[in-house]
Design a protein around this motif. Structure first.
Motif, PDB file in Angstrom:
ATOM      1  N   THR A 110      71.500  42.663  25.391  1.00  0.00           N
ATOM      2  CA  THR A 110      72.341  43.812  25.068  1.00  0.00           C
ATOM      3  C   THR A 110      71.549  45.118  25.144  1.00  0.00           C
ATOM      4  O   THR A 110      72.133  46.175  25.369  1.00  0.00           O
ATOM      5  N   CYS A 111      70.237  45.054  24.967  1.00  0.00           N
ATOM      6  CA  CYS A 111      69.415  46.271  25.102  1.00  0.00           C
ATOM      7  C   CYS A 111      69.528  46.857  26.501  1.00  0.00           C
ATOM      8  O   CYS A 111      69.504  48.076  26.674  1.00  0.00           O
ATOM      9  N   LEU A 112      69.661  46.005  27.499  1.00  0.00           N
ATOM     10  CA  LEU A 112      69.788  46.505  28.868  1.00  0.00           C
ATOM     11  C   LEU A 112      71.152  47.146  29.111  1.00  0.00           C
ATOM     12  O   LEU A 112      71.265  48.063  29.919  1.00  0.00           O
ATOM     13  N   TYR A 113      72.176  46.711  28.389  1.00  0.00           N
ATOM     14  CA  TYR A 113      73.472  47.385  28.484  1.00  0.00           C
ATOM     15  C   TYR A 113      73.377  48.789  27.880  1.00  0.00           C
ATOM     16  O   TYR A 113      73.921  49.750  28.424  1.00  0.00           O
ATOM     17  N   GLY A 114      72.686  48.901  26.756  1.00  0.00           N
ATOM     18  CA  GLY A 114      72.453  50.227  26.168  1.00  0.00           C
ATOM     19  C   GLY A 114      71.679  51.112  27.114  1.00  0.00           C
ATOM     20  O   GLY A 114      71.968  52.307  27.254  1.00  0.00           O
ATOM     21  N   LEU A 115      70.698  50.527  27.795  1.00  0.00           N
ATOM     22  CA  LEU A 115      69.898  51.265  28.770  1.00  0.00           C
ATOM     23  C   LEU A 115      70.784  51.869  29.852  1.00  0.00           C
ATOM     24  O   LEU A 115      70.586  53.023  30.256  1.00  0.00           O
ATOM     25  N   LEU A 116      71.773  51.127  30.316  1.00  0.00           N
ATOM     26  CA  LEU A 116      72.685  51.648  31.345  1.00  0.00           C
ATOM     27  C   LEU A 116      73.432  52.888  30.857  1.00  0.00           C
ATOM     28  O   LEU A 116      73.615  53.849  31.602  1.00  0.00           O
ATOM     29  N   PHE A 117      73.840  52.884  29.592  1.00  0.00           N
ATOM     30  CA  PHE A 117      74.532  54.049  29.047  1.00  0.00           C
ATOM     31  C   PHE A 117      73.596  55.249  28.923  1.00  0.00           C
ATOM     32  O   PHE A 117      73.987  56.380  29.203  1.00  0.00           O
ATOM     33  N   TYR A 118      72.361  55.008  28.508  1.00  0.00           N
ATOM     34  CA  TYR A 118      71.393  56.110  28.425  1.00  0.00           C
ATOM     35  C   TYR A 118      71.123  56.707  29.802  1.00  0.00           C
ATOM     36  O   TYR A 118      71.044  57.925  29.954  1.00  0.00           O
ATOM     37  N   ILE A 119      70.980  55.858  30.804  1.00  0.00           N
ATOM     38  CA  ILE A 119      70.750  56.350  32.161  1.00  0.00           C
ATOM     39  C   ILE A 119      71.959  57.152  32.641  1.00  0.00           C
ATOM     40  O   ILE A 119      71.802  58.202  33.282  1.00  0.00           O
TER      41      ILE A 119
END
Length: 134
Positions: A110-119
């Motif tokens: 799920t951290c990588l999903y958050g990363l997509l939103f930050y990007i």
């Protein structure tokens, strides 16, 4: 610029809802959302930090929308917090991907999903700032 603020608000709201759900789940059940390994940061679940960053982004969008802070400051603040979130989620998510032997329920942590939103926030903010000429 109102379109930029709407997009920023939606991205931050969705990020806050997602990480808020993860934070709520781990706080009340002791189990990370989606039954995946729960990364920790300074003794607390990492989703707490992501939730706080997304809440800050949500406040920045709301204050920019209301005209409380100038657009230039809105761009800069949203890019700063999105960059912090990118570093935070990226570091944890990539470490989980590389070193964990777990099959994640959503195929990635799920951290990588958050990363997509930050990007996405970084990209939208940089594009809007470039388009404004500031």
């Amino acid at each position: 610029m109102k379109n930029y603020l709407k997009i920023l608000f939606v991205l931050a709201a969705v990020g806050a809802l997602f990480t808020g759900y993860l934070s709520w789940t781990v706080y009340f059940t002791g189990i990370c959302g989606f039954n995946e390994p729960c990364p920790f940061f300074l003794g607390y679940p990492a989703c707490y930090v992501d939730f706080a960053i997304f809440l800050v982004l949500l406040v920045i969008a709301a204050l920019g929308w209301k005209g409380v802070i100038p657009m230039k400051n809105t761009y800069q603040a949203s890019m700063l917090f999105a960059a912090l979130g990118t570093l935070f989620s990226g570091r944890i998510g990539i470490a989980q991907l590389l070193y964990s032997k777990v099959n994640y329920p959503l195929d990635v942590s799920t951290c990588l999903y958050g990363l997509l939103f930050y990007i996405a926030v970084l990209w939208v903010s940089a594009k809007a700032m470039r388009g404004s000429g500031e």
